[in-house]
Scaffold this active site. Structure first.
Site, PDB file in Angstrom:
ATOM      1  CG  ASP A 165       0.379   0.137   1.497  1.00 12.72           C
ATOM      2  OD1 ASP A 165       1.111  -0.132   2.476  1.00 12.72           O
ATOM      3  OD2 ASP A 165      -0.689   0.764   1.600  1.00 12.72           O
ATOM      4  CD  GLU A 171      -1.906   1.008   4.730  1.00 13.64           C
ATOM      5  OE1 GLU A 171      -0.746   0.890   5.133  1.00 13.64           O
ATOM      6  OE2 GLU A 171      -2.803   0.160   4.957  1.00 13.64           O
ATOM      7  CB  THR A 188       1.696   2.215   6.618  1.00 14.89           C
ATOM      8  OG1 THR A 188       1.252   3.527   6.263  1.00 14.89           O
ATOM      9  CG2 THR A 188       2.030   2.168   8.096  1.00 14.89           C
ATOM     10  CB  ALA A 233      -0.809  -7.044   1.876  1.00 13.63           C
ATOM     11  CE  LYS A 283       3.169 -10.531   6.883  1.00 15.07           C
ATOM     12  NZ  LYS A 283       3.487  -9.139   6.587  1.00 15.07           N
ATOM     13  CE  LYS A 293      -2.794  -1.855   2.332  1.00 11.81           C
ATOM     14  NZ  LYS A 293      -1.471  -1.980   3.005  1.00 11.81           N
TER      15      LYS A 293
END
Length: 236
Positions: free
Chosen positions: A90, A112, A33, A92, A130, A103
């Site tokens: 995915d 997730e 997501t 983060a 990040k 996350k």
């Protein structure tokens, strides 16, 4: 794919494309997501349409990834129908030097975590902003809580030294509601010295469904950067 002059968007597109390129035909794919993972789903759809990729099925981790998969023609399945996941991709909110993650910025961390931990290979896609030296440096730890337990869980987290705040909705009155129908507490800690232990402690609080600390699960981290106006992707 729509071309844009925005270097940050181009960077996310390149990271998403790099992750999609790691998916092989016949794979069961966990679909994460977030804004960067959205490009991965789009590129998977492109590869399927071109015939470069065949016979994959995706397992979405949120309503967002489910909707995008249908939009871009990525076939979907559920955990009830498979006995393994070949690869999960995915995003983060934070990544430390040990590839531990925070996350849950999209409130999808519970699903997730189920999918990402089941995968034989877990690929994380992020931008360089990040990367942190220590988890919790920038982003709070999301904690999903069943609604009737919000007060005792809040009190228990405060006793641990955390500073919990109920996440409120945007374009919606009241708190954020997860895909499971629960609330999210965003918890700040002065220092997260032992993320492995903190993950366990938070999950042991009655009323907590899951928290956003992911430890010892990421195999590859693809990092997008912009240098001299050009998007680049490097691997951790």
């Amino acid at each position: 794919m729509t071309v844009t002059a925005d270097p940050v968007t181009l960077m996310k597109q390149e990271v998403g494309k790099a992750a999609a390129a790691l998916v092989k035909s016949g794979s069961i794919v966990g679909l994460g997501t977030g804004s960067t993972t959205a490009y991965t789903i789009q590129y998977l759809g492109d590869r399927l349409k071109s015939g470069e990729l065949t016979d994959i099925v995706g397992i979405p981790t949120s309503f967002q990834s489910e909707v995008l998969s249908k939009q871009y023609g990525v076939p979907l399945t559920t955990l009830d129908a498979v006995d393994h996941i070949d690869i999960a991709i995915d995003g983060a909110d934070e990544v430390d030097p040990h590839k531990n993650l925070i996350k849950g910025g999209g409130a999808a961390h519970t699903r997730e975590k189920v999918v990402d931990y089941l995968a034989n290979q877990f690929i994380v896609v992020v931008d360089s902003g990040k990367l942190v030296d220590r988890l919790g440096s920038v982003f709070a730890v999301p904690v999903e809580v069943i609604p009737m337990a919000i007060t005792p869980v809040t009190n228990a987290i405060k006793q641990l030294g955390g500073k919990p705040e109920l996440r409120m909705g945007v374009k919606k009155a009241g708190p954020v509601i997860t895909d499971q129908g629960n609330f999210v507490l965003d918890v700040r800690f002065d220092s997260i010295d032992d993320p492995v232990n903190l993950e366990k402690i938070l999950n042991n609080i009655p009323g907590v469904l899951e928290n956003g600390i992911f430890v010892n699960c990421a195999d590859i981290v693809l990092v997008g950067e912009v240098k001299d106006g050009q998007p680049l992707v490097r691997r951790l």
